[in-house]
Design an enzyme around this catalytic site. Structure first.
Site, PDB file in Angstrom:
ATOM      1  N   ASP A  14       0.891  -1.158   0.000  1.00 19.15           N
ATOM      2  CA  ASP A  14       0.000   0.000   0.000  1.00 19.15           C
ATOM      3  C   ASP A  14       0.930   1.209   0.000  1.00 19.15           C
ATOM      4  OD1 ASP A  14      -1.638   2.145   0.591  1.00 19.15           O
ATOM      5  OD2 ASP A  14      -2.277   1.392   2.555  1.00 19.15           O
ATOM      6  N   LYS A  76       3.406  11.306  -3.579  1.00 18.46           N
ATOM      7  CA  LYS A  76       2.372  10.642  -4.391  1.00 18.46           C
ATOM      8  C   LYS A  76       1.475  11.659  -5.110  1.00 18.46           C
ATOM      9  CE  LYS A  76      -1.133   7.045  -3.723  1.00 18.46           C
ATOM     10  NZ  LYS A  76      -1.608   6.076  -2.714  1.00 18.46           N
ATOM     11  N   GLU A 177      -6.922   0.767  -4.531  1.00 23.66           N
ATOM     12  CA  GLU A 177      -6.911   0.614  -3.075  1.00 23.66           C
ATOM     13  C   GLU A 177      -8.244   0.097  -2.519  1.00 23.66           C
ATOM     14  OE1 GLU A 177      -5.524   4.460  -1.930  1.00 23.66           O
ATOM     15  OE2 GLU A 177      -3.540   4.063  -2.766  1.00 23.66           O
ATOM     16  N   ASP A 199     -12.564   5.630   1.909  1.00 26.46           N
ATOM     17  CA  ASP A 199     -11.136   5.689   2.243  1.00 26.46           C
ATOM     18  C   ASP A 199     -10.639   7.129   2.226  1.00 26.46           C
ATOM     19  OD1 ASP A 199      -8.363   5.661   2.334  1.00 26.46           O
ATOM     20  OD2 ASP A 199      -8.101   4.096   0.826  1.00 26.46           O
TER      21      ASP A 199
HETATM   22  P1  ADP Z   1      -2.395   7.400   3.164  1.00 24.34           P
HETATM   23  O1  ADP Z   1      -3.213   6.245   2.712  1.00 24.34           O
HETATM   24  O2  ADP Z   1      -2.683   8.637   2.405  1.00 24.34           O
HETATM   25  O3  ADP Z   1      -0.946   7.128   3.271  1.00 24.34           O
HETATM   26  P2  ADP Z   1      -3.195   6.909   5.922  1.00 24.34           P
HETATM   27  O4  ADP Z   1      -4.351   6.015   5.745  1.00 24.34           O
HETATM   28  O5  ADP Z   1      -1.963   6.372   6.505  1.00 24.34           O
HETATM   29  O6  ADP Z   1      -2.895   7.742   4.623  1.00 24.34           O
HETATM   30  O7  ADP Z   1      -3.705   8.145   6.779  1.00 24.34           O
HETATM   31  C1  ADP Z   1      -2.858   9.148   7.115  1.00 24.34           C
HETATM   32  C2  ADP Z   1      -3.649  10.302   7.621  1.00 24.34           C
HETATM   33  O8  ADP Z   1      -4.460   9.891   8.700  1.00 24.34           O
HETATM   34  C3  ADP Z   1      -2.759  11.418   8.107  1.00 24.34           C
HETATM   35  O9  ADP Z   1      -3.240  12.649   7.636  1.00 24.34           O
HETATM   36  C4  ADP Z   1      -2.916  11.312   9.603  1.00 24.34           C
HETATM   37  O10 ADP Z   1      -2.765  12.567  10.233  1.00 24.34           O
HETATM   38  C5  ADP Z   1      -4.344  10.831   9.722  1.00 24.34           C
HETATM   39  N1  ADP Z   1      -4.648  10.195  10.989  1.00 24.34           N
HETATM   40  C6  ADP Z   1      -4.016   9.124  11.538  1.00 24.34           C
HETATM   41  N2  ADP Z   1      -4.565   8.841  12.725  1.00 24.34           N
HETATM   42  C7  ADP Z   1      -5.565   9.745  12.924  1.00 24.34           C
HETATM   43  C8  ADP Z   1      -6.503   9.989  13.994  1.00 24.34           C
HETATM   44  N3  ADP Z   1      -6.523   9.225  15.080  1.00 24.34           N
HETATM   45  N4  ADP Z   1      -7.371  11.015  13.844  1.00 24.34           N
HETATM   46  C9  ADP Z   1      -7.356  11.790  12.750  1.00 24.34           C
HETATM   47  N5  ADP Z   1      -6.512  11.613  11.733  1.00 24.34           N
HETATM   48  C10 ADP Z   1      -5.617  10.609  11.817  1.00 24.34           C
HETATM   49 MG    MG Z   2      -4.211   4.764   2.007  1.00 20.42          MG
END
Ligand code: ADP
Ligand code: MG
Length: 633
Positions: A14, A76, A177, A199
């Site tokens: 991912d 990305k 995804e 998502d």
């Molecule tokens: P990506 O798929 O884009 O890499 P993720 O699914 O890892 O992203 O999500 C990352 C985002 O989720 C970041 O912006 C992070 O700040 C946010 N995030 C992670 N945990 C929390 C939470 N508990 N509450 C709000 N936002 C969160």
């Molecule tokens: Mg993601």
């Protein structure tokens, strides 16, 4: 070899905007693989230090405050895009983004004094994941399934594939995804169910509606927003604080990259805290200095205030959900499950919004951070033959068509069509006695062809002269299981035909990619050589030390040989001081030293002191050795 393990391993990645996760099928089950540092997620961050070392993941993220301009996060967002397409907002990153003469995006790395393409930065992340999964599995793994947002167009998908190739990976499949999430999710499901996947990650937003059952996942519709994610929520908080600070102190921090980076990190932390708390404080001492001394930021932020600040972002989540429901031609009450994916779905206001639209509570059984990687691993397992009884039906994310009279786009394959697919249609000429037609292949949802993406074109010649509208030109679009489109044009009368295969709508041309692969391999080789040199230097140093120690401990009469040994040691020591030393000559100097010592010991009729074994170990962490490991800290 154990039969169970004899499958060719294909792991799942991912490759997120913010975080990347990897998983692999082990004994028939998908598992998330921790990185070398022991974490299940790896920040999608690459940095180059002053010493020109490349850092990837947590180490890169941790030093970002001190080195913002050479720390590349959210890369990305730039994958497969053109510089002229970028919005001002997209360029709001801590590093410098520019365009080359082909309008390709480059990021500026001042520490290395060079430019990188987004594909190269991404490849660094992929290379780390590949190394780490290989380490975990105890074998070299170099085949992967990589996920991309459903709305990625061909150029973006191709860029992802190129990043994999630059990293030395064979990318077996690129999958959406949400499809991956449903694949992971649906594994245990037996009955037919309609699932809505919501998502919201760090930089992208995807909504998909799927029908899941009997090992079959069918995507009914997809929708989303490629420019909406947790980063935007962070930015709301950042802007709020900047504004308050400006009002209070009359200092504008927008031009101070270090302050901005610190502020962005604090904003994200506050946002995450507000998912569980109703109030939090943002405290940044010594953020800058005014004429009257140091300045600090100390702000209280309530969840209510945060929700107000991000109201428009929350609202932007609504439309894609509505349009996905509409495209799937279902009633919202027909949705059996709501699945939340991505870290930002932990924001209570986001959960509320989606639950209200769908009129259903979210299913909590899927770990939102890992579900996409798990699904990618399952797909890898399917491709490797390790996971059976799953047939994945994927869809076209965007409509495909041809340009017709008046520069309009005529759709051949509408978006959300299940692939593989083949469709033909008859076209004709627009003018009398027209002997050739140009077939322009387009992708997108806009009416005018110029607003869509041009994937390629060809000319069909040799059409017999006739009044306009008489010749029959059959155009066929075919997409295979890998999502590769081929387009054929055929003159029904003469049987003449032309065909193009659209599989490389990449920004980088073939030579670019090959050059980058070469460079990446060379730098991997250079790293290995550097390491070998350091190892050799340490060994030589240790040998000198041990030999001296041994000489001291022995009462030796043959002073000639001792003199020789001492001069050999001195020579060796001097030679390894010069970083450009020749490995072979060092090795032969070491050999000579060892042999001379052996001869001496034999002549003196003494056996080596058993203490030496111990000394050897004790010394294995002398200064030089620590130096070697320092970059891996
Ligand atoms: P990506 O798929 O884009 O890499 P993720 O699914 O890892 O992203 O999500 C990352 C985002 O989720 C970041 O912006 C992070 O700040 C946010 N995030 C992670 N945990 C929390 C939470 N508990 N509450 C709000 N936002 C969160
Ligand atoms: Mg993601």
């Amino acid at each position: 070899m154990n039969n169970e393990e004899s499958y060719l391993k294909i792991f799942g990645i991912d490759l997120g905007t913010t975080n990347s996760v990897m998983a692999i099928v082990e004994v028939g089950q998908p598992v998330v693989v921790s990185n070398a540092e022991g974490f299940r997620t790896t920040p999608s961050v690459v940095a180059y230090t002053k010493n020109k070392d490349a850092l990837v993941g947590q180490v890169a993220k941790r030093q970002s405050v001190l080195n913002p301009e050479n720390t590349f996060s959210s890369i990305k967002r730039f994958m497969g895009a053109k510089y002229s397409e970028l919005s001002l907002e997209a360029k709001e990153v801590s590093y410098k983004v520019t365009g080359d003469d082909r309008d390709n995006i480059k990021v500026v790395c001042s520490n290395l004094d060079r430019l990188f393409s987004p594909e190269e930065i991404s490849s660094q992340i992929l290379r780390k994941l590949t190394n780490d999964v290989s380490l975990y599995m105890g074998q070299q793994i170099n085949q992967a399934v990589i996920t991309v947002p459903a709305y990625f167009n061909d150029a973006q998908r191709q860029a992802t594939r190129d990043a994999g190739r630059i990293a030395g990976l064979e990318v077996k499949r690129i999958i959406n995804e949400p499809t991956a999430a449903s694949l992971a999710y649906g594994l245990e499901k037996k009955d037919d169910e309609v699932v809505l996947i919501f998502d919201l990650g760090g930089g992208t937003f995807d909504v998909s509606i799927l029908e899941v059952g009997d090992g079959v996942f069918e995507v009914l519709s997809t929708s989303g927003d490629t420019k909406l994610g947790g980063d935007d929520f962070d930015r709301k908080i950042v802007n709020f604080i900047l504004k308050n600070f400006k009002e209070k102190e009359n200092i504008d921090l927008t031009g101070d990259p270090q302050a901005l980076q610190r502020l962005t990190e604090a904003a994200e932390k506050a946002k995450i805290e507000l998912s569980n708390l109703s109030e939090t404080t943002i405290s940044l001492p010594f953020i800058t200095a005014g004429s009257d001394g140091p300045k600090h930021i100390e702000e209280t932020l309530s969840r209510v205030k945060f929700e107000k600040l991000s109201e428009d972002l929350i609202n932007r989540c609504r439309l894609p959900v509505e349009s996905a429901i509409k495209d799937a031609k279902i009633d919202r009450n027909a949705i059996n499950e709501l699945v939340l994916v991505g870290g930002s779905t932990r924001i209570p206001a986001v959960q509320n919004l989606v639950s209200t639209i769908v009129n259903k509570d979210a299913n909590q059984s899927v770990n939102p951070d890992e579900v996409v990687a798990i699904g990618a691993a399952v797909q890898g397992g399917v491709l490797a033959g390790e996971v059976k009884n799953i047939l994945l039906l994927d869809v076209t994310p965007l409509s495909l068509g041809v340009e017709t009279v008046g520069s309009l786009m005529t759709i051949m394959i509408p978006r959300n069509t299940t692939i593989p697919v083949k469709k033909s249609e008859i076209f004709s000429t627009a003018q009398d006695n027209q002997n050739s037609v140009d077939v322009e292949v387009l992708q997108g949802e806009r009416k005018l062809s110029k607003d869509n993406k041009k994937l390629g074109n060809f000319r069909l010649e040799g059409i017999e002269s006739a009044s306009r509208g008489v010749p029959q030109i059959e155009v066929t679009f075919e997409i295979d299981a890998n999502g590769i489109l081929s387009v054929t044009g055929k003159d029904k009368k003469t049987g003449k035909q032309q065909r193009i295969s659209i599989q490389n709508p990449s920004n980088l041309n073939k030579e670019d990619v090959e050059q980058m692969i070469k460079e990446a391999e060379e730098s991997a080789l250079a790293d290995q050589q550097k390491k070998d040199k350091i190892d050799l230097k340490n060994q030589a140093d240790l040998l000198c030390y041990q030999t001296e120690k041994q000489l001291k401990e022995l009462d030796i009469k043959d002073t000639n040989t001792v003199t020789k040994i001492n001069s050999l040691i001195a020579n060796l020591r001097e030679s390894i001081q010069n970083d450009g030393f020749d490995n072979d000559s060092i090795k032969s100097m070491m050999q000579e030293l060892q042999q001379t010592l052996q001869t001496l010991l034999k002549d003196e009729n003494t056996t080596p002191n058993s203490e030496n074994e111990k000394t050897n170990k004790e010394n294995s962490d002398d200064d030089n050795v620590i130096d070697t490991n320092f970059t891996e800290e």
